[in-house]
Design a protein around this motif. Sequence first.
Motif, PDB file in Angstrom:
ATOM      1  N   ARG A 120      36.571  62.676  15.160  1.00  0.00           N
ATOM      2  CA  ARG A 120      37.999  62.022  15.542  1.00  0.00           C
ATOM      3  C   ARG A 120      38.394  62.384  16.954  1.00  0.00           C
ATOM      4  O   ARG A 120      38.376  63.663  17.526  1.00  0.00           O
ATOM      5  CB  ARG A 120      38.888  62.782  14.440  1.00  0.00           C
ATOM      6  CG  ARG A 120      38.584  62.375  12.974  1.00  0.00           C
ATOM      7  CD  ARG A 120      39.669  63.021  11.847  1.00  0.00           C
ATOM      8  NE  ARG A 120      39.104  62.660  10.554  1.00  0.00           N
ATOM      9  CZ  ARG A 120      39.306  61.546  10.127  1.00  0.00           C
ATOM     10  NH1 ARG A 120      39.700  60.618  10.661  1.00  0.00           N
ATOM     11  NH2 ARG A 120      38.874  61.419   8.865  1.00  0.00           N
ATOM     12  N   GLU A 154      41.063  63.140  19.692  1.00  0.00           N
ATOM     13  CA  GLU A 154      42.191  64.052  20.038  1.00  0.00           C
ATOM     14  C   GLU A 154      43.164  63.122  20.972  1.00  0.00           C
ATOM     15  O   GLU A 154      44.496  63.166  20.785  1.00  0.00           O
ATOM     16  CB  GLU A 154      42.094  65.206  20.546  1.00  0.00           C
ATOM     17  CG  GLU A 154      43.307  66.328  20.416  1.00  0.00           C
ATOM     18  CD  GLU A 154      42.739  67.655  21.079  1.00  0.00           C
ATOM     19  OE1 GLU A 154      43.055  67.891  22.356  1.00  0.00           O
ATOM     20  OE2 GLU A 154      42.531  68.495  20.314  1.00  0.00           O
ATOM     21  N   GLU A 203      52.152  54.012  21.347  1.00  0.00           N
ATOM     22  CA  GLU A 203      51.554  54.926  20.059  1.00  0.00           C
ATOM     23  C   GLU A 203      50.993  53.758  18.762  1.00  0.00           C
ATOM     24  O   GLU A 203      51.645  53.044  18.391  1.00  0.00           O
ATOM     25  CB  GLU A 203      52.542  55.907  19.244  1.00  0.00           C
ATOM     26  CG  GLU A 203      52.026  56.768  18.276  1.00  0.00           C
ATOM     27  CD  GLU A 203      52.990  58.182  18.205  1.00  0.00           C
ATOM     28  OE1 GLU A 203      52.919  58.665  17.206  1.00  0.00           O
ATOM     29  OE2 GLU A 203      53.642  58.286  19.440  1.00  0.00           O
ATOM     30  N   ASN A 209      46.548  54.697  15.004  1.00  0.00           N
ATOM     31  CA  ASN A 209      45.516  55.796  14.764  1.00  0.00           C
ATOM     32  C   ASN A 209      45.575  56.861  16.140  1.00  0.00           C
ATOM     33  O   ASN A 209      44.919  57.789  15.854  1.00  0.00           O
ATOM     34  CB  ASN A 209      44.204  55.226  14.503  1.00  0.00           C
ATOM     35  CG  ASN A 209      43.751  54.025  15.352  1.00  0.00           C
ATOM     36  OD1 ASN A 209      44.440  53.575  16.272  1.00  0.00           O
ATOM     37  ND2 ASN A 209      42.620  53.917  15.213  1.00  0.00           N
ATOM     38  N   TYR A 210      46.163  56.228  17.134  1.00  0.00           N
ATOM     39  CA  TYR A 210      45.842  57.157  18.664  1.00  0.00           C
ATOM     40  C   TYR A 210      46.944  56.896  19.105  1.00  0.00           C
ATOM     41  O   TYR A 210      47.909  55.708  19.097  1.00  0.00           O
ATOM     42  CB  TYR A 210      44.730  56.838  19.220  1.00  0.00           C
ATOM     43  CG  TYR A 210      43.246  57.303  18.478  1.00  0.00           C
ATOM     44  CD1 TYR A 210      42.971  58.428  18.155  1.00  0.00           C
ATOM     45  CD2 TYR A 210      42.756  56.229  17.904  1.00  0.00           C
ATOM     46  CE1 TYR A 210      42.063  58.920  17.465  1.00  0.00           C
ATOM     47  CE2 TYR A 210      41.816  56.521  17.095  1.00  0.00           C
ATOM     48  CZ  TYR A 210      41.153  57.822  16.906  1.00  0.00           C
ATOM     49  OH  TYR A 210      40.304  58.141  16.037  1.00  0.00           O
ATOM     50  N   ARG A 211      47.467  57.933  20.170  1.00  0.00           N
ATOM     51  CA  ARG A 211      48.390  57.767  21.237  1.00  0.00           C
ATOM     52  C   ARG A 211      47.663  57.663  22.626  1.00  0.00           C
ATOM     53  O   ARG A 211      46.776  58.713  22.753  1.00  0.00           O
ATOM     54  CB  ARG A 211      49.527  58.759  21.165  1.00  0.00           C
ATOM     55  CG  ARG A 211      50.492  58.649  22.274  1.00  0.00           C
ATOM     56  CD  ARG A 211      51.541  59.608  22.204  1.00  0.00           C
ATOM     57  NE  ARG A 211      52.378  59.943  23.398  1.00  0.00           N
ATOM     58  CZ  ARG A 211      53.332  58.841  23.562  1.00  0.00           C
ATOM     59  NH1 ARG A 211      53.789  57.834  22.690  1.00  0.00           N
ATOM     60  NH2 ARG A 211      54.302  58.816  24.658  1.00  0.00           N
TER      61      ARG A 211
END
Length: 237
Positions: free
Chosen positions: A168, A170, A195, A198-200
């Motif tokens: 995953r 980060e 954003e 699933n991610y930023r």
Amino acid sequence: MKLDHIVHFTHTNPEASSQFWNEKGFHVVTGGSHKNWGTQNALMYGPDFYIEWLTIEDESVAERSGHPLVKHLRHDQRGFGTVCLRSGNLDLLAKQIEGRGFRTIGPMDAERLTETGETIRWRLLFIDEPISSSLPLPFFIEWEEPDETRFAGLKQKGAITDLNEALRIEALVFSVENPAQSEARWSSLLGGAVELENYRFEFETCKGKERLREVRFESAEQEVVFEEGRYWVPRFG
């Protein structure tokens, strides 16, 4: 909208790229060839994204292709190139993006021939912008199959293992001269935020060439540098 994959340009063939990462405990597979682009790739999947190590297979085909991503590869040569976001409707997305003041290229059909002779198909949408030292905007993909079907097929073929599903991200950290300006531009493109589902994305200050600087995985314990790309990754074994 979701992060689909990270494109990392290399001079290393897919077999050697796979070997490099597999020797460090990861599970990477050779993807295949994009015959119309003159490129080939190696792939490492996560639970809802993948990393693509993309290299030129046939320079004459690559030069003639005129494909936006291949032009970017030939310009940058090595290192993180750009990121691709997943959409369920590129035709609608193209209209929305153009309504926000951006010019688009596509949607265009694309395919890859695997080593087993299977043809994988998808569509792509690019932002019409010059290739330079400035941070490129993301491009967009719409797969022929629904996500559930595609990922189930990848598991069945062994491209996604339990290890892959545990990987995953980060953070994706981009180095730019003006973080606030870059974030505002990406936010405008994406309809109001950087954003994703699933991610930023994170933007940090640097001088010089603007690109994705590093990929940070959760539970990272070591830095791995490969073809001018920095990864903070878990330690296996």
